[in-house]
Motif scaffolding. Structure first.
Motif, mmCIF file in Angstrom:
data_model
loop_
_atom_site.group_PDB
_atom_site.id
_atom_site.type_symbol
_atom_site.label_atom_id
_atom_site.label_comp_id
_atom_site.label_asym_id
_atom_site.label_seq_id
_atom_site.Cartn_x
_atom_site.Cartn_y
_atom_site.Cartn_z
ATOM 1 N N ALA A 1 -47.476 -35.573 33.491
ATOM 2 C CA ALA A 1 -46.148 -36.001 33.942
ATOM 3 C C ALA A 1 -46.212 -36.652 35.316
ATOM 4 C CB ALA A 1 -45.194 -34.808 33.955
ATOM 5 N N GLU A 2 -47.032 -37.684 35.428
ATOM 6 C CA GLU A 2 -47.109 -38.495 36.640
ATOM 7 C C GLU A 2 -47.291 -39.946 36.231
ATOM 8 O OE1 GLU A 2 -49.973 -37.077 39.414
ATOM 9 O OE2 GLU A 2 -49.219 -35.007 39.396
ATOM 10 N N TYR A 3 -46.762 -40.854 37.028
ATOM 11 C CA TYR A 3 -46.737 -42.260 36.623
ATOM 12 C C TYR A 3 -48.124 -42.850 36.412
ATOM 13 C CZ TYR A 3 -41.721 -43.008 36.979
ATOM 14 O OH TYR A 3 -40.370 -42.969 36.757
ATOM 15 N N TYR A 4 -49.070 -42.489 37.267
ATOM 16 C CA TYR A 4 -50.394 -43.099 37.125
ATOM 17 C C TYR A 4 -51.069 -42.656 35.830
ATOM 18 C CZ TYR A 4 -52.435 -38.728 38.932
ATOM 19 O OH TYR A 4 -52.802 -37.434 39.129
ATOM 20 N N MET B 1 -47.135 -36.631 20.905
ATOM 21 C CA MET B 1 -47.406 -36.773 22.331
ATOM 22 C C MET B 1 -46.881 -35.526 23.024
ATOM 23 S SD MET B 1 -46.667 -40.758 23.307
ATOM 24 C CE MET B 1 -47.604 -42.098 22.582
ATOM 25 N N LEU B 2 -47.690 -34.982 23.912
ATOM 26 C CA LEU B 2 -47.339 -33.747 24.609
ATOM 27 C C LEU B 2 -47.411 -33.995 26.109
ATOM 28 C CD1 LEU B 2 -46.854 -30.643 24.692
ATOM 29 C CD2 LEU B 2 -49.343 -30.360 24.540
ATOM 30 N N VAL B 3 -46.294 -33.801 26.776
ATOM 31 C CA VAL B 3 -46.245 -33.995 28.230
ATOM 32 C C VAL B 3 -46.724 -32.714 28.914
ATOM 33 C CG1 VAL B 3 -44.773 -34.467 30.227
ATOM 34 C CG2 VAL B 3 -44.398 -35.695 28.071
ATOM 35 N N THR B 4 -47.755 -32.852 29.740
ATOM 36 C CA THR B 4 -48.377 -31.708 30.405
ATOM 37 C C THR B 4 -48.155 -31.768 31.917
ATOM 38 O OG1 THR B 4 -50.490 -32.864 30.669
ATOM 39 C CG2 THR B 4 -50.158 -31.635 28.621
ATOM 40 N N MET B 5 -48.480 -30.656 32.577
ATOM 41 C CA MET B 5 -48.373 -30.557 34.045
ATOM 42 C C MET B 5 -46.982 -30.968 34.520
ATOM 43 S SD MET B 5 -52.152 -31.957 35.057
ATOM 44 C CE MET B 5 -53.560 -31.487 34.042
ATOM 45 N N PHE B 6 -45.993 -30.527 33.783
ATOM 46 C CA PHE B 6 -44.596 -30.849 34.074
ATOM 47 C C PHE B 6 -44.081 -29.913 35.153
ATOM 48 C CE2 PHE B 6 -40.031 -30.634 33.428
ATOM 49 C CZ PHE B 6 -39.679 -31.942 33.137
ATOM 50 N N ASP B 7 -43.505 -30.493 36.196
ATOM 51 C CA ASP B 7 -42.931 -29.716 37.294
ATOM 52 C C ASP B 7 -41.430 -29.946 37.297
ATOM 53 O OD1 ASP B 7 -42.152 -28.487 39.632
ATOM 54 O OD2 ASP B 7 -43.766 -29.330 40.863
ATOM 55 N N ARG B 8 -40.701 -28.955 36.807
ATOM 56 C CA ARG B 8 -39.254 -29.151 36.650
ATOM 57 C C ARG B 8 -38.520 -29.211 37.986
ATOM 58 N NH1 ARG B 8 -37.036 -23.445 34.107
ATOM 59 N NH2 ARG B 8 -37.612 -22.070 35.829
ATOM 60 N N TYR C 1 -41.118 -37.971 31.687
ATOM 61 C CA TYR C 1 -40.810 -37.464 30.344
ATOM 62 C C TYR C 1 -39.772 -38.351 29.657
ATOM 63 C CZ TYR C 1 -39.192 -34.569 26.533
ATOM 64 O OH TYR C 1 -38.841 -34.123 25.274
ATOM 65 N N ASP C 2 -38.713 -38.688 30.368
ATOM 66 C CA ASP C 2 -37.655 -39.511 29.782
ATOM 67 C C ASP C 2 -38.183 -40.879 29.373
ATOM 68 O OD1 ASP C 2 -35.854 -37.462 30.159
ATOM 69 O OD2 ASP C 2 -34.999 -38.279 32.010
ATOM 70 N N TYR D 1 -41.112 -43.392 22.638
ATOM 71 C CA TYR D 1 -41.674 -42.778 21.424
ATOM 72 C C TYR D 1 -40.846 -41.546 21.037
ATOM 73 C CZ TYR D 1 -45.509 -45.562 23.295
ATOM 74 O OH TYR D 1 -46.272 -46.588 23.828
ATOM 75 N N PRO D 2 -39.588 -41.745 20.684
ATOM 76 C CA PRO D 2 -38.686 -40.603 20.474
ATOM 77 C C PRO D 2 -39.085 -39.677 19.334
ATOM 78 C CG PRO D 2 -37.683 -42.648 19.702
ATOM 79 C CD PRO D 2 -38.923 -43.035 20.456
ATOM 80 N N ASP D 3 -39.764 -40.205 18.336
ATOM 81 C CA ASP D 3 -40.067 -39.401 17.148
ATOM 82 C C ASP D 3 -41.342 -38.567 17.272
ATOM 83 O OD1 ASP D 3 -37.812 -40.382 15.865
ATOM 84 O OD2 ASP D 3 -38.907 -42.111 15.035
ATOM 85 N N ILE D 4 -42.172 -38.882 18.257
ATOM 86 C CA ILE D 4 -43.458 -38.182 18.323
ATOM 87 C C ILE D 4 -43.649 -37.369 19.602
ATOM 88 C CG2 ILE D 4 -44.628 -39.815 16.789
ATOM 89 C CD1 ILE D 4 -45.850 -41.152 19.184
#
Length: 330
Positions: A213-216, A244-251, A260-261, A267-270
């Protein structure tokens, strides 16, 4: 956890009310700190998981977990999703196709140089049945280990005519002959786009892509998708990107939510609804040769990976239908 009894009195008559664990925690932490709120949230999610059923796929799902960018939680996701799926009742075969052997380490699998491994499978000396080992302390997971010897495999197989089909042949032969039925075969790919990864993409029916969950971390996604597209158009037309799984997410940060958005929008379906948080326990677990599912079962990381595994399990039939549609050219 058992319900908690709380006695109240009214007009001299004793009456008993019973509070669930969630109600007790709500009463304690309703107006408390963010730490209390987080504890409440994790407990509620853990209780929902305890009641959830992990559906098994109608046939074996073969999943390559790939991202040529390092440090995105690829191997961590392989280990913890596999452990969570097994905890939900599935039978999982993990194939460690990374010469670093980190998945083998996390499952406490012997994998020093010279150990029978996936290297021998690619070279045709041994079968998967010959080299697989049961994961230490994780019922339902078997592991095909990697060793440092695998680092020279790309050069050795580069001149072979069927150099991208070696792993596929090994997996297909094993699944046909094995007395054990595996619900999932999960392949941990090296952080590259070399011949080993091509073998994984050729052997798999679907790809799971972890994204930090970082732009780079998004920079290399386009190149990975291009490579998968080339594989689809040439050596494995049946391959789909299923997850697709978003990792290292800092809420606590706007950045994580924006990434994430952005990914979810494209890729809304995956993209899974579940995100994997930054967690010290997730990072610590491999050093104790464990998944976070066993190392810290009540922590945020274990709960998140279990939720992600449940999502993956619930999507099984839809995913298998997509694979069939790809095969039929629809």
């Amino acid at each position: 956890m058992a319900n908690v009894s709380r006695e109240t009195s009214s007009g001299g008559d004793n009456s008993h009310t019973f509070e669930s664990t969630t109600e007790v925690l709500n009463r304690i932490f309703k107006d408390s700190s963010s730490v209390g709120a987080e504890m409440l949230d994790i407990t509620q999610r853990k209780l929902r998981l305890a009641e959830a059923e992990f559906p098994k796929p109608s046939r074996t799902r073969i999943i390559a977990v790939a991202n040529q960018k390092g440090g995105v939680g690829k191997t961590t996701s392989v280990v913890n999703l596999s452990a969570a799926l097994a905890d939900g009742g599935s039978r999982v075969l993990v194939i460690d196709l990374d010469p670093q052997g980190n998945a083998s380490t996390a499952f406490n699998i012997e994998h020093q140089s010279g150990t029978d491994s996936v290297y021998d499978v690619l070279e045709g000396r041994l079968s998967i049945e010959d080299v697989k080992q049961p994961a230490d302390g994780v019922v339902g997971v078997d592991v095909v280990p990697s060793t440092i010897d695998l680092s020279g495999a790309e050069l050795e197989i580069a001149s072979l005519e069927n150099r991208t089909d070696l792993l596929r042949g090994g997996i297909e032969s094993f699944l046909k002959s094995s007395e054990e039925h595996y619900d999932y075969v999960i392949i941990d790919c090296a952080p590259s786009l070399g011949l080993l990864v091509l073998n994984a993409l050729c052997a798999a029916h679907e790809v799971l892509i972890p994204i930090q969950a970082e732009y780079y971390a998004l920079e290399g996604l386009g190149q990975l998708l291009k490579t998968i597209g080339l594989v689809q158009s040439s050596i494995n037309p049946h391959l789909i990107i299923s997850t697709m799984l978003v990792t290292m997410f800092d809420r606590r940060t706007i950045l994580s939510q924006e990434v994430y958005d952005q990914v979810k929008g494209h890729y809304p379906d995956i993209v899974l609804e579940t995100t994997i948080p930054r967690s010290v326990k997730i990072a610590e677990a491999p050093s104790f040769n464990q998944s976070v599912i066993s190392y810290d079962p009540n922590g945020a990381g274990a709960v998140a990976y279990s939720e992600a595994a449940l999502e993956i399990a619930k999507r099984s039939e839809k995913t298998l239908e997509s694979i069939d549609a790809q095969r039929s050219g629809e």
